[in-house]
Each structure stands twice: as C-alpha cells, then as structure tokens.
Design a protein around this motif. Structure first.
Motif, PDB file in Angstrom:
ATOM      1  N   ARG A  26       0.723  -1.445  -0.082  1.00 19.76           N
ATOM      2  CA  ARG A  26      -0.123  -0.051   0.074  1.00 19.76           C
ATOM      3  C   ARG A  26       0.734   1.257  -0.145  1.00 19.76           C
ATOM      4  N   THR A  27       2.024   1.016   0.295  1.00 25.47           N
ATOM      5  CA  THR A  27       3.212   2.283   0.299  1.00 25.47           C
ATOM      6  C   THR A  27       3.840   2.364  -1.159  1.00 25.47           C
ATOM      7  N   LEU A  44      -0.048   4.734  -4.873  1.00 27.13           N
ATOM      8  CA  LEU A  44       0.000   5.884  -4.037  1.00 27.13           C
ATOM      9  C   LEU A  44      -1.113   6.973  -4.233  1.00 27.13           C
ATOM     10  N   GLU A  47      -4.014   5.368  -2.506  1.00 23.80           N
ATOM     11  CA  GLU A  47      -3.751   5.380  -1.145  1.00 23.80           C
ATOM     12  C   GLU A  47      -4.107   6.929  -0.725  1.00 23.80           C
ATOM     13  N   ARG A  48      -3.437   7.723  -1.173  1.00 23.23           N
ATOM     14  CA  ARG A  48      -3.710   9.463  -0.781  1.00 23.23           C
ATOM     15  C   ARG A  48      -5.210   9.651  -0.992  1.00 23.23           C
ATOM     16  N   LEU A  57       3.065   7.880   2.361  1.00 21.92           N
ATOM     17  CA  LEU A  57       2.477   7.875   1.028  1.00 21.92           C
ATOM     18  C   LEU A  57       3.087   9.346   0.261  1.00 21.92           C
TER      19      LEU A  57
END
Length: 119
Positions: A26-27, A44, A47-48, A57
């Motif tokens: 996830r990173t 990214l 996720e952001r 992130l």
C-alpha cells in the motif's frame, strides 16, 4: 507514534515502508524498489485518496515523481510533509528519523540538482 521503515535503496532517495513484506504493498515501496514507477504511482495516488496526509505516502509519491522527471511535483509533496505533524520513522539500520528529516533531506537533494534559470 507510528514507526515506519525508511529505505534509501533506490537512487539514494528516501522511500518509506510501513506494511509488512507479506501484506499488500500500500506504500508503493516494492514497486519503486523494482523500478515499476507507474504501478507505484497508481497505488500511491489511490491510497492518498483515502489517507491524503500520511507522510510515507507523500514521501514515496514524491520519490516516484523525482524518478520520472517531475521535480516540481516532488518538491510540493516534500514541502507538504513539512506542514504535517512529524512522524517517527525507523531506518533499516535501526536509526530513528522523523518524516520532517526525510523530507528536508530530499528537498535539499532536489535543490542541489535542479537548476533555476533567471533572466
């Protein structure tokens, strides 16, 4: 404080790792480490949308931007990290640093490699 691993393995710029190696990336760390910047960026950015202010992130997306020739965008993200509360991160060596230290180091690196033109 949340601890995150930070690595400078790719092009000597910091990349954060917060998920266990067996968990979904996830990173974007593994994608960055393997040079798959397009996949890292997709991960990214997604996720952001959920966690817009997570420093790992922003740091990793900034690293992707640098590696793909977008220094201005990287600069903006590293600068944004500095506006957020500092998060403690742990280097693979065991040394602890803050997200602010990582972002400041990266910004200094960008400043030393980006030419500014004036007339």
């Amino acid at each position: 404080m949340i601890k995150h691993l930070v690595s400078a393995a790719v092009a000597l710029l910091p990349v954060a790792l917060s998920a266990p190696i067996h968990a979904k990336d996830r990173t974007g760390y593994r994608a960055i480490a393997t040079g798959d910047f397009a996949r890292a960026e997709r991960t990214l950015v997604a996720e952001r949308r959920i966690f817009p202010n997570r420093p790992e992130l922003m740091i990793n997306l900034a690293a992707v931007y640098l590696r793909t020739g977008r220094a201005a965008e990287a600069n903006a993200l590293y600068s944004k990290v500095l506006t957020q509360p500092a998060t403690l991160m742990e280097l693979p060596s065991g040394r602890a640093v803050t997200s602010h230290q990582v972002a400041s180091t990266a910004l200094a690196s960008i400043g030393s490699t980006v030419a500014v033109a004036s007339r």
